[in-house]
Design a protein around this motif. Structure first.
Motif, mmCIF file in Angstrom:
data_model
loop_
_atom_site.group_PDB
_atom_site.id
_atom_site.type_symbol
_atom_site.label_atom_id
_atom_site.label_comp_id
_atom_site.label_asym_id
_atom_site.label_seq_id
_atom_site.Cartn_x
_atom_site.Cartn_y
_atom_site.Cartn_z
ATOM 1 N N HIS A 1 -2.949 4.917 -7.686
ATOM 2 C CA HIS A 1 -2.513 3.795 -6.858
ATOM 3 C C HIS A 1 -3.634 3.542 -5.860
ATOM 4 O O HIS A 1 -3.969 4.422 -5.071
ATOM 5 N N ARG B 1 -2.202 8.381 -4.778
ATOM 6 C CA ARG B 1 -2.707 7.216 -4.060
ATOM 7 C C ARG B 1 -4.081 7.568 -3.514
ATOM 8 O O ARG B 1 -4.256 8.601 -2.860
ATOM 9 N N PHE C 1 -4.878 0.836 -3.102
ATOM 10 C CA PHE C 1 -4.514 -0.362 -2.336
ATOM 11 C C PHE C 1 -5.549 -0.562 -1.225
ATOM 12 O O PHE C 1 -5.614 0.219 -0.288
ATOM 13 N N SER D 1 -4.689 -6.275 2.498
ATOM 14 C CA SER D 1 -3.570 -7.211 2.421
ATOM 15 C C SER D 1 -3.991 -8.556 3.024
ATOM 16 O O SER D 1 -4.961 -8.624 3.781
ATOM 17 N N GLN D 2 -3.251 -9.611 2.683
ATOM 18 C CA GLN D 2 -3.435 -10.943 3.279
ATOM 19 C C GLN D 2 -4.874 -11.444 3.139
ATOM 20 O O GLN D 2 -5.529 -11.814 4.120
ATOM 21 N N TYR E 1 8.101 -10.081 6.182
ATOM 22 C CA TYR E 1 7.872 -9.448 7.486
ATOM 23 C C TYR E 1 8.494 -10.271 8.620
ATOM 24 O O TYR E 1 7.892 -10.482 9.657
ATOM 25 N N ARG F 1 4.085 -10.316 0.388
ATOM 26 C CA ARG F 1 4.171 -11.636 1.041
ATOM 27 C C ARG F 1 3.867 -12.792 0.091
ATOM 28 O O ARG F 1 4.416 -13.877 0.248
ATOM 29 N N ALA G 1 6.671 -5.396 -3.611
ATOM 30 C CA ALA G 1 6.639 -4.455 -2.486
ATOM 31 C C ALA G 1 7.820 -4.778 -1.572
ATOM 32 O O ALA G 1 7.785 -5.740 -0.793
ATOM 33 N N GLU H 1 0.686 -5.064 -7.022
ATOM 34 C CA GLU H 1 1.900 -5.019 -6.196
ATOM 35 C C GLU H 1 1.774 -6.019 -5.060
ATOM 36 O O GLU H 1 0.806 -6.020 -4.303
ATOM 37 N N LEU H 2 2.769 -6.890 -4.995
ATOM 38 C CA LEU H 2 2.709 -7.999 -4.049
ATOM 39 C C LEU H 2 3.981 -8.080 -3.217
ATOM 40 O O LEU H 2 5.079 -7.888 -3.738
ATOM 41 N N MET I 1 -7.254 -1.620 4.372
ATOM 42 C CA MET I 1 -6.675 -0.296 4.210
ATOM 43 C C MET I 1 -7.563 0.608 3.368
ATOM 44 O O MET I 1 -7.118 1.606 2.831
ATOM 45 N N LYS J 1 9.013 -3.734 1.051
ATOM 46 C CA LYS J 1 8.856 -3.793 2.509
ATOM 47 C C LYS J 1 8.693 -5.224 3.028
ATOM 48 O O LYS J 1 9.041 -5.516 4.159
ATOM 49 N N ALA J 2 8.194 -6.125 2.176
ATOM 50 C CA ALA J 2 7.973 -7.498 2.637
ATOM 51 C C ALA J 2 9.287 -8.170 3.004
ATOM 52 O O ALA J 2 9.353 -8.944 3.968
HETATM 53 C C1 LIG Z 1 0.836 0.120 -0.267
HETATM 54 C C2 LIG Z 1 1.194 -1.285 0.052
HETATM 55 N N1 LIG Z 1 1.682 -2.059 -0.914
HETATM 56 C C3 LIG Z 1 2.042 -3.333 -0.674
HETATM 57 C C4 LIG Z 1 1.905 -3.892 0.574
HETATM 58 C C5 LIG Z 1 2.364 -5.300 0.751
HETATM 59 O O1 LIG Z 1 1.379 -6.150 1.202
HETATM 60 P P1 LIG Z 1 1.606 -7.724 1.135
HETATM 61 O O2 LIG Z 1 2.968 -8.009 1.643
HETATM 62 O O3 LIG Z 1 0.543 -8.293 1.994
HETATM 63 O O4 LIG Z 1 1.464 -8.142 -0.301
HETATM 64 C C6 LIG Z 1 1.381 -3.127 1.604
HETATM 65 C C7 LIG Z 1 1.234 -3.719 2.935
HETATM 66 O O5 LIG Z 1 0.798 -3.171 3.885
HETATM 67 C C8 LIG Z 1 1.034 -1.780 1.341
HETATM 68 O O6 LIG Z 1 0.560 -0.999 2.300
#
Ligand SMILES: Cc1ncc(COP(=O)(O)O)c(C=O)c1O
Length: 412
Positions: A201, A155, A203, A206-207, A388, A287, A64, A284-285, A169, A66-67
């Protein structure tokens, strides 16, 4: 004195601190200055190896982005994982430019995708994880205009939640995904419209550090995916089971037992419903893969005593590492693991508070922790800074320079 989280084993037990075999000062010299995020690729590699060993065959690993979207890190991770999950046009541009990943292994989730974002994903051939019926309509219309067959997954906003997770979530009203009760109808509709349906999908949070909670959620997710597929009358090519693997930031946190999660998933997949027989699965990971690889290094600028309390004022702060200040998704502020990176062995210790250079009382990086005595010029290390951190902090606040970032340990 207040407790702090445990220093990750990859960095524990050395004075001065060593990151990928070198001292903080070596990496700071290479990067040019502090504040600096150093990411050790060796730590990420070891997490991925642990995942592969623990999980059954047929379970893909997605990162993921975004991390941590630091380009050299994404470029390194790309070949080590099976897919990349992005959440914006910017992340999609980034992974297409540098990860070396085929568009077919990129998926795009997230609410509020604009038409230009859908357009880019459709042209590229990435999978769009649809967050709503309205988004499905727009994606189908844009694909029609472009003359492409859209790769679409749905999703699902599940009717389950990940127990004990820091960020729930599922199991409630949500801007994320289509409510489970309506998801099968949407799947049937997009197949009918001629889309290349990629699957589901799901989800749920998290954490999470409790293996049993993840095991239960994965079992419920499998059952939900089977129910929805039967209702839609189609077997899903892929079910993304979500992730939620947590990391131990705080005192008393224990690392997630990934081996237990993998063993339970092996059993659950062996007994899976018939409609999922030919389905691939993905986890999907974010952090869990990168959180522990990052160390934020910031230099002590001032040492002062106020009404009996000693403060170390550093050149970094919450504008780079918001999460360590307790202002990113935590209810009660607790101390991240910190160390004096430049300390020599057997230094005397003291109770100190480490604050950032922002002119706000929120900029508290470590509250009354026991550390080796440090002076201006010493370097403080804040651990668990690989996810993050730089990209999830208000970098423009108070107009200090951005942090530098460095990927190290690629050879290791
Ligand atoms: C759709 C989705 N995928 C992946 C993640 C990543 O989560 P993490 O970094 O805790 O593994 C998030 C986090 O909010 C998410 O919303």
């Amino acid at each position: 004195m207040k407790p702090m989280g445990a220093i990750p084993a990859d960095f524990a037990g050395t004075a001065p601190l060593l990151i990928a075999g070198r001292t903080a000062e070596v990496w700071i010299a290479e990067a040019g200055d502090t504040p600096l995020f150093v990411y050790d690729a060796g730590v990420v590699r070891r997490r991925i190896a642990l995942f592969r060993k623990a999980m059954p065959a047929g379970v893909d690993l997605h990162y993921a982005v975004k991390a941590n979207p630091f380009a050299p890190l994404v470029a390194a991770i790309g070949p080590w994982v099976d897919g990349l999950d992005v959440a914006s046009k910017g992340e999609l541009d980034l992974v297409m430019a540098i990860s070396g990943k085929a568009a077919g292994s990129i998926s795009f989730a997230g609410p509020g995708k604009r038409d230009d974002e859908l357009d880019l994903a459709l042209r590229a051939g990435a999978t769009i994880n649809l967050e709503s019926e309205g988004e499905a309509d727009r994606a189908l219309a844009i694909a029609g205009r472009l003359g492409v067959t859209p790769r679409l997954a749905v999703r699902v906003n599940p009717d389950i939640e990940l127990r004990g997770s820091g960020l729930r979530m599922g199991g409630r009203a949500s801007p994320f995904g289509v409510d489970a009760e309506r998801a099968a109808a949407l799947v049937a509709r997009i197949i009918e419209a001629g889309a290349d349906w990629q699957g589901l999908h799901i989800f749920a949070g998290s954490q999470a550090l409790d293996a049993q909670a993840i095991i239960e959620t994965q079992a419920a997710t499998l059952a939900l995916a089977a129910r929805l597929s039967e209702k839609a009358g189609a077997a899903p090519p892929l079910v993304n089971l979500g992730g939620g693997f947590g990391i131990p930031y705080f005192p008393a946190d224990k690392p997630l037992d990934v081996t237990a999660v993998g063993a339970a998933l092996t059993r659950a997949l062996a007994d899976r419903p018939a409609i999922l027989r030919d389905t691939r699965f993905a986890i999907e990971l974010g952090r869990w893969l990168v959180g522990e690889c990052g160390v934020y290094l910031t230099r002590v600028v001032d040492r002062k005593v106020s009404r009996g309390e000693t403060f170390l004022v550093v050149d970094g702060g919450l504008h780079h590492q918001l999460a360590a200040s307790g202002n990113f998704g935590t209810v009660v502020r607790r101390n991240y693991p910190v160390a004096v990176a430049t300390a020599v062995p057997d230094s005397p210790t003291e109770t100190v508070t480490v604050v950032g250079c922002l002119c706000t009382p929120l900029d508290l990086l470590a509250d009354k922790v026991e550390l080796p005595v440090a002076q201006p010029g010493d370097v403080i290390a804040i651990f668990m800074a690989g996810a993050y951190g730089a990209s999830a902090s208000p970098a423009a606040f108070l107009a200090h320079p951005p942090a530098r970032e460095l990927l190290v340990g690629l050879a290791g």
